[in-house]
Write an enzyme that holds these catalytic residues in place. Sequence first.
Site, short mmCIF file in Angstrom:
data_model
loop_
_atom_site.label_atom_id
_atom_site.label_comp_id
_atom_site.label_asym_id
_atom_site.label_seq_id
_atom_site.Cartn_x
_atom_site.Cartn_y
_atom_site.Cartn_z
N ALA A 60 -2.37 9.60 9.06
CA ALA A 60 -2.92 10.12 10.31
C ALA A 60 -2.96 9.03 11.37
O ALA A 60 -2.62 9.26 12.52
CB ALA A 60 -4.31 10.65 10.06
N CYS A 102 0.89 -1.15 0.00
CA CYS A 102 0.00 0.00 0.00
C CYS A 102 0.93 1.21 0.00
O CYS A 102 1.97 1.18 0.65
CB CYS A 102 -0.84 -0.03 1.27
SG CYS A 102 -1.98 1.33 1.35
N THR A 154 -6.28 12.51 6.26
CA THR A 154 -7.61 11.92 6.15
C THR A 154 -8.43 12.76 5.20
O THR A 154 -8.09 13.91 4.93
CB THR A 154 -8.29 11.93 7.52
OG1 THR A 154 -7.84 13.07 8.21
CG2 THR A 154 -7.96 10.70 8.29
N MET A 155 -9.53 12.17 4.77
CA MET A 155 -10.45 12.84 3.88
C MET A 155 -10.76 14.25 4.40
O MET A 155 -11.19 14.42 5.54
CB MET A 155 -11.72 12.01 3.90
CG MET A 155 -12.66 12.24 2.79
SD MET A 155 -13.89 10.95 2.83
CE MET A 155 -14.58 11.16 4.44
N HIS A 174 3.29 7.37 8.31
CA HIS A 174 2.70 7.14 6.98
C HIS A 174 1.41 7.88 6.77
O HIS A 174 0.96 8.05 5.65
CB HIS A 174 2.53 5.65 6.73
CG HIS A 174 1.23 5.10 7.23
ND1 HIS A 174 0.86 5.14 8.54
CD2 HIS A 174 0.20 4.51 6.57
CE1 HIS A 174 -0.33 4.58 8.69
NE2 HIS A 174 -0.77 4.19 7.52
N GLU A 191 -6.92 12.15 -4.67
CA GLU A 191 -7.31 13.52 -4.32
C GLU A 191 -6.64 14.51 -5.25
O GLU A 191 -5.48 14.35 -5.60
CB GLU A 191 -6.86 13.85 -2.88
CG GLU A 191 -7.83 13.42 -1.81
CD GLU A 191 -7.41 13.89 -0.40
OE1 GLU A 191 -8.22 13.70 0.50
OE2 GLU A 191 -6.30 14.45 -0.23
N HIS A 214 -8.38 4.14 0.99
CA HIS A 214 -7.75 4.53 -0.27
C HIS A 214 -8.52 5.66 -0.96
O HIS A 214 -9.72 5.74 -0.85
CB HIS A 214 -7.67 3.32 -1.19
CG HIS A 214 -6.77 2.25 -0.64
ND1 HIS A 214 -6.89 0.94 -0.97
CD2 HIS A 214 -5.74 2.35 0.23
CE1 HIS A 214 -5.97 0.25 -0.31
NE2 HIS A 214 -5.26 1.08 0.42
N ASN A 252 3.67 -0.32 3.36
CA ASN A 252 3.41 -1.65 3.93
C ASN A 252 4.33 -2.63 3.22
O ASN A 252 3.94 -3.23 2.21
CB ASN A 252 1.97 -2.10 3.66
CG ASN A 252 0.99 -1.60 4.69
OD1 ASN A 252 1.36 -0.86 5.59
ND2 ASN A 252 -0.24 -2.03 4.56
N SER A 277 -2.56 16.91 3.62
CA SER A 277 -1.50 15.92 3.43
C SER A 277 -0.17 16.64 3.44
O SER A 277 -0.11 17.86 3.28
CB SER A 277 -1.69 15.19 2.11
OG SER A 277 -2.92 14.54 2.07
#
Lengths: 247, 506
Positions: free
Chosen positions: B431, B123, B405-406, B429, B231, B228, B355, B410
Amino acid sequence: MLKLKLEALGHPTPSDVALSDRKEFASTVLWVEDQKIRLYTIEDREKLRNIDNPAIWEEGYLSYCADLNMPPLETQQEQLAWILSHAVRLEFLDDPAQFASINSKQGPPQSNGKQAQKRVQSIFDGKINTQEKEFVDAVRLLASKLNVPHHPNHLLQLEAVARVVHERLSPAAKGRKPVVGKPFPFDKGNDVVSSNDPALDLPMRILRLLQIQSLRELQTHINETIVAVQNITANPKTDTKLGKVGR
Amino acid sequence: MVVRPYNDELQYLQKVSDHCWRIKKGFQPNMNVEGCFYVNSRLERLMLEELKNSCRPGAVGGFLPGVKQIANVAALPGIVGRSIGLPDIHSGYGFAIGNMAAFDMDDPLSIVSPGGVGFDINCGVRLLRTNLYEKDVQPVKEQLAQSLFDHIPVGVGSKGIIPMNARDLEEALEMGMDWSLREGYVWAEDKEHCEEYGRMLNADPAKVSMRAKKRGLPQLGTLGAGNHYAEIQVVDEIYDKWSASKMGIEEKGQVVVMIHSGSRGFGHQVATDALVQMEKAMKRDKIETNDRQLACARINSVEGQDYLKAMAAAANFAWVNRSSMTFLTRQAFAKMFNTTPDDLDMHVIYDVSHNIAKVENHMVDGKERKLLVHRKGSTRAFPPHHPLIPVDYQLTGQPVLVGGTMGTCSYVLTGTEQGMQETFGSTCHGAGRALSRAKSRRNLDYKEVLDKLDQLGIAIRVASPKLVMEEAPESYKDVTDVVDTCHAAGISKKCIKMRPIAVIKG
């Protein structure tokens, strides 16, 4: 390097010696002779003491060089480097036991000069004697035309000349577009080299930049190769009929 | 597990600096090395509360608290240095998410654990830059979000729009991004700006089950569900102007695209298959762990090697997946702005894996050692001049992409020398969850979550809106806290902050 040697000899102001200045050169030579080398008796150093009278000093210096058995070196910088090395050697020989614990595990570094000689010789395939006076003079002339700094080994100098020609004067280099964008002072990056020792910091940064430059060249070649292959193999397809949005 | 009152547990924890805690041996049985975790005051509270709750009598079920998991990892055979918890740590299967641990490759007893990699193998986050600015995109952001949503299928059970057959998949598993390059989906420069150059060389598709391949085939080029997302973001703040310019980010307001995705069902199946194999290997080799979820096998055993080869294939799958979405994103932008991706300067800034387990050389106690570094929910952050980072970032350090997060923000960080020494070149990596998925579903309402995004002026396209509260900012730790902790602790350095203007999610 000169600074390091001056430091090693305990010179009072090792970073402030202006190398281009003949008078300062003269006083440094006198200091080394007075403090470290002591080739002459104090009375015999009279001529060298005439720093303010260049004519007498130069005469004294000429015989001093001969008495020291200094090899014929051309620039003031090389001569000073040689004298300082000589002084360091004498210092060492005074008490070698003091330095007995210091050694280099890798053994003596390979002499750059020898490598350069091998490389150049292989290019000329033994057809030209690279030690001939004519050859040496030609290299020196070329170097001075291109503003390449002097080096006692003319073969190393020739390599530098080749690099300048390749980077600046070759047809490929002439056609290259100038680099655009804002320049950034290279000593202000995130990378730490050796902040408390500028004598190490600066050359390290320069060497790293050169390394990065050649890596960039390599990577660009790789990318060009990939693109060349892509021209043959690439055929990207999409089919929206296959798509499905999940719940 | 040892059950002690909370105050007794605290005896084993020691705050060593403003941002770092030490976990002493004895906190959990058989610890080979100490543990540590990085937090600031707010994250520290969350961390200790979690431990406190687990100490209450009658607390059963669910995952162990993160601190306990760090300590259990410290008890695994062959671990070197410390078992390290990053600021975004939260409980996971076996290893906590946000836990990194390195194992000595030269110790025959050292292990590899699928729980230390995670189910979503490789990921990761990819960041594309553009030469557009907010003013160019604001007026068309709804259309652009829709266009991305049409190009990149999302959600559970979605299928990709890049035609692939079984043979293509085999090749892609072996070649990783080189497959995408050969087929012309990505640019040569993309490979250069990707961890491992987008290909793990030890991948062996033969070590992957049929079941995993069947699950994976239709999913290539899809975003997936869960946390996932893709954005469209604008640069909100630049902390390190020079490093940012090395990444092609010149000014505030510049538009970038972040893609956060992994190996979908393929990686999940690879991990599941491996866990079954490893339980057998553990019995055979008599490997003892503190937690059944820490299934593992010796690196040099057949099971260990098979897992590493299959994991590498799954990593390659994830890179092809992100590459396919890069292609689709470029198409969507090019159509929207009637130009080419080239003219939009849509280069990959970087692609990180958070990951994964990788073989790396590190200095341990003054000696260079070959280690198998597990990073689960942890991003590699190598310092300037490290040979494994791209030439363009040799002076800045490796870019670290941290997805928030949404609807929040970032970050891009860069790797530091201190991080290399303290955390084996690893940092946070994202939040990191604060509430479990189930809890988020109970406590939050999806309509409110969507309304809030709307108020913030963020366009959103989501495949399953009823799951959106799982990913609401309230369910997570504050990414700014996490990043600030990493920056203050010196394990990575803040470079750029971005905020989203359009989100597509599963």
